[in-house]
Structures are given as C-alpha cells and as structure tokens.
Enzyme design. Structure first.
Site, PDB file in Angstrom:
ATOM      1  N   GLU A  70      30.979  53.626  28.682  1.00 22.46           N
ATOM      2  CA  GLU A  70      31.141  55.065  28.736  1.00 22.46           C
ATOM      3  C   GLU A  70      32.209  55.727  28.144  1.00 22.46           C
ATOM      4  O   GLU A  70      33.335  55.866  28.779  1.00 22.46           O
ATOM      5  CB  GLU A  70      30.877  55.614  30.052  1.00 22.46           C
ATOM      6  N   HIS A 105      32.559  49.577  32.955  1.00 23.85           N
ATOM      7  CA  HIS A 105      32.266  48.710  34.105  1.00 23.85           C
ATOM      8  C   HIS A 105      31.278  47.573  34.257  1.00 23.85           C
ATOM      9  O   HIS A 105      30.119  48.008  33.758  1.00 23.85           O
ATOM     10  CB  HIS A 105      32.495  49.389  35.292  1.00 23.85           C
TER      11      HIS A 105
HETATM   12 MN    MN Z   1      27.780  57.096  34.978  1.00 26.07          MN
HETATM   13 MN    MN Z   2      29.561  54.225  34.830  1.00 32.57          MN
END
Ligand code: MN
Ligand code: MN
Length: 294
Positions: free
Chosen positions: A188, A155
C-alpha cells in the site's frame, strides 16, 4: 487450519472484497456513516465479515478514520477520499484500498500510487527482498516528483491478524525480509506532494480499537463488553459504533481503554497537511509471481 484452508479462505474473502469495491461509488453528499454501514453489511450478506471497520480517510487524513457514533460528516467537492476495505472469512483477510478524487485535482497522486503498486506487485515472487519492493515503490513515486509516506507500510496478513510480519516498506530500507512462497501480503503506497513531509502523525481523535489483554476492572458492564468484543472480534479491530448501543456501553468502552484492555488506533494525518492518495492490494507470494487476492 492448514495451508490449503488459509489460501481458500483468503481467496474467498478477496472475491467478496472485490465485488464490494467494484460496485463502490462515492459521491458528493454521501454520509460517512452510510458508506461504512452499507459496505460492512454487504460483507455479511456475501458470507464474510469486516476484518476492520471500513476506513474513510479524507485529504490529509491518511488512515484509521471511520464513521463515529453519531457521525454527520459528508463527502464534499473538496475531498480526496481513501476507502480502505478489509474482509475476512474465518479470520483470513483481504485488505485493499482505493482513492476517489472529488476535486479533479489529484489525479497525479492517484496515478503515482497506482503505478507504484503495480510495479511493486510485478516484482513479487518467492526469494525477493522486501527492501527491493520498497525501492521500486520509492523509485516510481520519486520519478514523478512526489513523495511516499515513509512511516506507513504494507504488511503480512495472518489469521485474525491484520498487521503481521513481514513489513513491506514504501522506500528502500537497509535490511529487508526475504519473501517466502505462500506468504500473504498487502502492499500500500501512500503518496503525497513532493514539497510535503511524507510522514503521518497521530491526531487526538480515535475511532478504531482492538482487544488487547483482559485487564481487571470493577465495572461489570466493562467486563461484559470485553467478553463480547473478544468473542466477536478476537484480535480484529472494531469501531465504537459497532458496540455502543446505550450510554452505559460508552462508559464500558472508556473504562476498557483506561485500564489497557483495548488498543487504540488514533486517526493519522500527514504532518504538513499534504493531500494523500492510497491504493492497496492483497497478494499471495508465488514461486514465480504474485497472485492477486484483492
Ligand atoms: Mn488497508
Ligand atoms: Mn493494509
């Protein structure tokens, strides 16, 4: 705050986060509550604050778990432990995660997540489509016969906002977003075994909350609690343990959840019970490459 300030504060948060992560050791017998408290205190000692409660998500639990109010859970020798750390300086956030394997059996999941993250970062620069980043992550993980968690993503990061645009998918998407120079993003990849679903689902338990809009309530304690939360946290998440010091505090929080003043982030687990590894870095998108923040 202008662009320079944003970069300066983000890099400062990243330095603190890095220092904390680099000295972090997780051992069998460690209490969740001690880990969280120690790391969050260290952030303050180093001149920053927690951007979200330290997440300790173990085994199939994938994200959003943290020490609860009176948490007696300890790390065991059967645990794959994800520690997700968020540090902010004046609202500018460094977000990153590492996984510790207490079992010695899940090196393949960790290696895949790490490699996917490295490969993804290596192609980041202004003008790159986020879909390409997702494709790179997916390719790296699939090549090893493993799966990404499809419904968790990286994000963008904004002042006081942990999840902003653009979304950084962990697989190739139809339509992505073009990264701009100066974008601050977290990547991630969450990785599980190839025979698992690769999806997370919400559990009944919820440890992490953030302020939404101030909704009317007749409970005076709840009104005071909301004021304190908004003052201290703005839109950033917190845990119950940060705000419940006496029984009436607990009732106040429950009222704020009930009337919609707080957003709840339920604990997430892999749907089919798969073990999950996660590594995460925050980077600044540069003209020709990515700059590592944390
Ligand atoms: Mn994180
Ligand atoms: Mn994150």
């Amino acid at each position: 705050m202008d662009y320079e300030d944003k970069i300066k504060n983000t890099i400062e948060a990243g330095k603190v986060a890095k220092q904390i992560r680099d000295s972090l050791k997780i051992k069998v017998g460690d209490k969740y509550s001690n880990i969280c408290e120690k790391l969050e205190n260290k952030m303050s000692e180093l001149g920053c604050e927690y951007a979200f409660p330290v997440n300790i998500s173990v085994n199939e639990i994938t994200a959003h778990d943290t020490a609860s109010l009176k948490d007696d859970r300890i790390i065991t020798e059967k645990d794959l432990v994800k520690v997700d750390i968020g540090v902010h300086k004046n609202g500018f956030i460094a977000d990153g995660a590492v996984t510790f394997d207490m079992t010695g059996e899940y090196g393949h999941l960790m290696d895949a997540s790490k490699e996917a993250l490295e490969n993804a970062i290596s192609i980041v620069k202004a003008g790159v489509d986020t879909s390409r980043i997702g494709a790179e992550i997916e390719r790296t993980v699939k090549k090893r016969g493993l799966k990404v968690i499809e419904n968790l993503t990286g994000h963008g990061l904004d002042q006081y906002i942990i999840h902003s645009d653009p979304i950084i998918p962990n697989y190739e998407t139809q339509k992505g977003t073009i990264l701009q120079e100066g974008d601050i993003i977290a990547i991630e990849p969450f990785v599980t075994s190839g025979d698992m679903e690769g999806h997370v689902t919400e559990m009944d338990r919820c440890e992490i909350f953030s302020a939404s809009s101030f909704e009317p309530t007749r409970n005076k304690d709840a009104r005071k609690m909301m004021e304190k939360i908004v003052n201290e946290r703005r839109t950033m998440p917190f845990a119950e343990r940060h705000y419940v010091k006496k029984p009436t505090d607990k009732i106040a929080i429950l009222e704020l959840i009930r009337n919609g003043s707080l957003i709840a982030y339920p604990v997430l687990k892999e749907k089919s019970g798969g073990m999950v590894a996660q590594f995460e870095h925050t980077i600044i998108v540069g003209k020709d490459a990515a700059e590592l923040v944390f």
